[in-house]
Design a protein around this motif. Structure first.
Motif, short mmCIF file in Angstrom:
data_model
loop_
_atom_site.label_atom_id
_atom_site.label_comp_id
_atom_site.label_asym_id
_atom_site.label_seq_id
_atom_site.Cartn_x
_atom_site.Cartn_y
_atom_site.Cartn_z
N ASP A 67 0.83 -1.21 0.00
CA ASP A 67 0.00 0.00 0.00
C ASP A 67 0.87 1.26 0.00
O ASP A 67 0.57 2.23 -0.71
CB ASP A 67 -0.92 0.01 1.23
N GLN A 113 -6.34 6.51 -1.45
CA GLN A 113 -6.90 5.23 -1.02
C GLN A 113 -5.80 4.31 -0.47
O GLN A 113 -5.98 3.67 0.58
CB GLN A 113 -7.61 4.56 -2.19
N GLU A 117 -5.42 2.81 3.37
CA GLU A 117 -5.31 1.38 3.65
C GLU A 117 -4.03 1.08 4.45
O GLU A 117 -4.05 0.25 5.37
CB GLU A 117 -5.31 0.60 2.34
N ASP A 120 -4.66 2.31 8.00
CA ASP A 120 -5.59 1.45 8.72
C ASP A 120 -4.91 0.16 9.21
O ASP A 120 -5.33 -0.43 10.21
CB ASP A 120 -6.77 1.08 7.82
#
Length: 237
Positions: A67, A113, A117, A120
């Motif tokens: 990511d 995005q 991610e 998170d």
């Protein structure tokens, strides 16, 4: 098996009080042998569970890195598209410039995005890293406990063998006690003493018989002397 269950089992086994368990055991050696088998099996199971937990953590970390790499890559693409749009706009190609600005926006959305991610995943990574550290520490303590168990077991077996040898030696010493009238040695000694007494009796009896013979001989000599003197008296009268 959940992480909490694994962690709880490892912690419980690592904190086990070996001395307390031995004090409660009727047969400490058998208890230690069983504990060693149980500990060995539990360590093997715990290692497999910890390995699985570590593997899951590494997968999350790889996803997190992907990511982050994706966010960086989309950022680079957004910059390139924006620059291209600026070049086209400078050349008077407004329509083409708008297309590249649109591509830049798409890249920025993808970048946003990927960053979200990645962000998170960070609490999960931190939590699993803490669990893995605790599991590793617990496993290390379990292995130390296993070494202690094996050492205790070996010491106990050695002490038991020493005690058995001492008991055998003491039993053997009691069996050959010369003061024990029921022992074989005492009976043999008594037999020897009886034989010695019998020999002494025979010697004494033999000596007594010889003295009697000499006394009888002396008596015969006296009788012969008396007879000789009587004959001499008769000859002179």
């Amino acid at each position: 098996m959940t992480k909490q269950t694994i962690l709880g089992r490892v912690a419980q086994l690592a904190k086990a009080n070996i001395n307390s368990l031995l004090d409660q055991a009727e047969d400490p050696q058998k208890m230690l042998d069983q504990l060693i088998r149980d500990y060995t099996n539990n360590i093997r199971e715990a290692e497999e569970a910890v390995a699985t937990t570590i593997g899951n953590l590494r997968m999350v970390e790889l996803d997190h890195k992907e990511d982050q790499d994706a966010a960086n890559e989309w950022g680079t693409k957004a910059i390139a598209a924006s620059r291209k749009a600026d070049e086209l706009r400078s050349d008077g190609s407004a329509a083409d410039a708008d297309k590249f600005d649109t591509l830049a926006k798409v890249a920025l959305q993808r970048q946003l995005q990927s960053e979200r991610e990645a962000k998170d995943a960070e609490p999960t990574i931190a939590s699993q890293t803490e669990v893995v550290d605790k599991l590793k520490s617990g496993l290390d303590q379990m292995k130390i406990k296993l070494t202690q168990l094996q050492s205790k077991r070996n010491q106990l077996v050695a002490r038991a063998k020493t005690a058995q040898a001492q008991n055998r030696m003491l039993d053997a010493a009691q069996n050959i006690d010369v003061l024990d009238p029921t022992s074989e040695l005492a009976r043999f000694e008594d037999k020897v003493r009886r034989e010695e007494a019998r020999a002494m009796g025979k010697q004494e009896l033999a000596a007594s018989s010889l003295d009697a013979q000499f006394e009888q001989l002396d008596s015969l000599d006296d009788e012969a002397e008396v007879a000789a003197r009587l004959a001499a008296l008769k000859a002179t009268t």
